[in-house]
Design a protein around this motif. Structure first.
Motif, PDB file in Angstrom:
ATOM      1  N   THR A 167     -10.354   4.507   5.061  1.00 53.14           N
ATOM      2  CA  THR A 167      -9.407   3.565   5.672  1.00 53.14           C
ATOM      3  C   THR A 167      -8.024   3.721   5.058  1.00 53.14           C
ATOM      4  N   THR A 168      -7.980   3.806   3.737  1.00 53.53           N
ATOM      5  CA  THR A 168      -6.700   3.969   3.049  1.00 53.53           C
ATOM      6  C   THR A 168      -6.058   5.299   3.395  1.00 53.53           C
ATOM      7  N   SER A 169      -6.877   6.365   3.396  1.00 55.77           N
ATOM      8  CA  SER A 169      -6.350   7.701   3.695  1.00 55.77           C
ATOM      9  C   SER A 169      -5.763   7.769   5.090  1.00 55.77           C
ATOM     10  N   GLU A 170      -6.448   7.155   6.052  1.00 53.56           N
ATOM     11  CA  GLU A 170      -5.952   7.174   7.425  1.00 53.56           C
ATOM     12  C   GLU A 170      -4.672   6.358   7.553  1.00 53.56           C
ATOM     13  N   LEU A 203      -5.604  -2.964  -2.023  1.00 50.62           N
ATOM     14  CA  LEU A 203      -5.796  -3.457  -0.651  1.00 50.62           C
ATOM     15  C   LEU A 203      -7.240  -3.844  -0.369  1.00 50.62           C
ATOM     16  N   ARG A 204      -8.140  -3.514  -1.325  1.00 50.68           N
ATOM     17  CA  ARG A 204      -9.557  -3.866  -1.214  1.00 50.68           C
ATOM     18  C   ARG A 204     -10.225  -3.260   0.023  1.00 50.68           C
ATOM     19  N   HIS A 205      -9.885  -2.008   0.295  1.00 47.59           N
ATOM     20  CA  HIS A 205     -10.556  -1.291   1.372  1.00 47.59           C
ATOM     21  C   HIS A 205     -11.939  -0.856   0.896  1.00 47.59           C
ATOM     22  N   ALA A 206     -12.977  -1.226   1.644  1.00 46.50           N
ATOM     23  CA  ALA A 206     -14.333  -0.839   1.250  1.00 46.50           C
ATOM     24  C   ALA A 206     -14.527   0.671   1.358  1.00 46.50           C
ATOM     25  N   ALA A 250      -6.230   6.051  -4.766  1.00 48.34           N
ATOM     26  CA  ALA A 250      -7.207   5.172  -5.404  1.00 48.34           C
ATOM     27  C   ALA A 250      -6.587   3.821  -5.758  1.00 48.34           C
ATOM     28  N   ALA A 251      -5.360   3.835  -6.274  1.00 46.30           N
ATOM     29  CA  ALA A 251      -4.687   2.584  -6.632  1.00 46.30           C
ATOM     30  C   ALA A 251      -4.420   1.742  -5.386  1.00 46.30           C
ATOM     31  N   GLY A 303       0.810  -1.214   0.000  1.00 46.82           N
ATOM     32  CA  GLY A 303       0.000   0.000   0.000  1.00 46.82           C
ATOM     33  C   GLY A 303       0.844   1.264   0.000  1.00 46.82           C
ATOM     34  N   GLU A 304       1.925   1.234   0.785  1.00 49.80           N
ATOM     35  CA  GLU A 304       2.818   2.389   0.882  1.00 49.80           C
ATOM     36  C   GLU A 304       3.396   2.735  -0.497  1.00 49.80           C
TER      37      GLU A 304
END
Length: 380
Positions: A355-358, A348-351, A342-343, A332-333
């Motif tokens: 979650t990704t932003s945090e 990572l399949r975050h719904a 977005a990628a 992810g990093e």
């Protein structure tokens, strides 16, 4: 009247009954429910203070302070240089255990089973070390250099084993394929490995692998079957592994456990290896039509520990080895920095994009600081 709630006076209900009620309520399922059940069972039965816990009325701030002290001792056992680290737990794990018990007691408080939650008393929580930082970037992720060191090591190790044993280098090729899949897919360990606490998580099977379409099918965190990307970097290690294992069917696990007791556990009762037997237990599984056991998450952690130690890999941070979830964060990093949020979210399949932003907010903060520095470059 809710028939699940007992008519007994507050505090009198047996702990076991209250725990059962708590586990049945709400949307608890899968690993989350299994983890809760494991922690709460250990709390009420398997530590020095557990013998005095029979009803809710027995749980007070002293009991919770004693439990916190017990967890602290397990932290110290892991950190001790004279003790096997496997006998202890990390600070974050200790807090997770304590929080699970506190969540149960919060439930009891909400349903008027107790008058207060003793786990929230400062005198109890103060027995634990300071809670680890949850700031983005503070948790382990596989850096580019760490990833390179690990993959270089498994490549050399597998090449040497192939030169010596050919397709008999199953262990080394399995470990190589595991390292590559973790390093480049962003999957969770529990999505490709066996988890004894969840009978649906039986490990990735060859039927789940589609190299032509660059994807694997896994049981996601949401308990649904879903596709995950399989980058080209993983293809050759998986093909090498498949040739060596020579699975009798697509039901065979990709990452087999070669732990002898586990192997004997799936072979027929009374199985005995003939004298001077040159066949491996994997060969006997094939001959007898038995599906071999899959490598577990605990087994994979042991593999990674051994690889990092044998490969003399310099691991940054408090962890002494590259962790399963650190691999996911590393993917992810890299994606977040080079392809954007977005990628990273898709891989990572975050719904929830939040979650990704945090998880990677430290990257955005760093970039913002660079922008501010550039804007004010002429003022100092």
């Amino acid at each position: 009247m809710d028939t699940d709630q007992q008519d007994a006076s507050p505090g009198v209900q047996p702990i076991e009954d209250a725990v059962d009620e708590f586990l049945q309520r709400g949307s608890k399922s899968g690993n989350y429910k299994s983890n809760l059940e494991h922690v709460l069972t250990q709390w009420r039965t398997n530590w020095p203070g557990a013998s005095g816990i029979e009803t809710l009325d027995d749980v007070d701030k002293k009991v919770m302070a004693d439990y916190a002290t017990h967890l602290k001792r397990r932290i110290d056992a892991r950190q001790s240089t004279t003790t096997d680290s496997d006998s202890g737990i990390t600070i974050s794990t200790a807090w997770a255990y304590y929080d699970n018990v506190s969540a149960f007691l919060d439930y009891c408080l909400e349903w008027d089973k107790i008058s207060e939650n003793p786990a929230q008393k400062a005198i109890a929580k103060d027995q634990l070390p300071e809670r680890p930082s949850t700031v983005s970037g503070s948790q382990q992720f596989w850096s580019t250099e760490e990833r390179r060191q690990l993959l270089d090591h498994v490549d050399r190790r597998a090449s040497k084993a192939i030169d010596e044993r050919g397709t008999g280098a199953v262990v080394e090729l399995r470990d190589k394929a595991l390292a590559y899949v973790l390093a480049f897919t962003g999957v969770r360990g529990g999505e490709i490995l066996k988890d004894s606490r969840d009978d649906r998580r039986v490990g990735l099977r060859w039927a789940d692998v589609n190299i032509e379409d660059n994807q694997i099918t896994i049981l996601g965190k949401n308990q649904q079957r879903e596709p995950a990307p399989l980058p080209e970097q993983t293809h050759r290690p998986l093909q090498q592994l498949k040739r060596a294992v020579d699975p009798a069917s697509d039901d065979w696990p990709v990452f087999v456990s070669l732990h002898a007791p586990s192997m004997y556990g799936v072979l027929p009762d009374g199985f005995e290896r003939p004298d001077n037997d040159e066949q491996s237990l994997l060969d006997h599984c094939r001959t007898l039509g038995v599906v071999p056991p899959a490598l577990s998450t605990n087994g994979a952690r042991s593999v990674l520990k051994r690889l990092c130690e044998d490969g003399d890999i310099d691991v940054d941070g408090d962890d002494k080895y590259l962790t399963l979830h650190g691999a996911r964060r590393g993917v992810g990093e890299k994606l977040y920095r080079e392809r954007g949020a977005a990628a990273a979210q898709r891989t990572l399949r975050h719904a929830d994009p939040k979650t990704t932003s945090e998880m990677y907010s430290h990257i955005e903060t760093s970039e913002n600081a660079e922008n501010v520095s550039e804007v004010f470059r002429d003022e100092r």
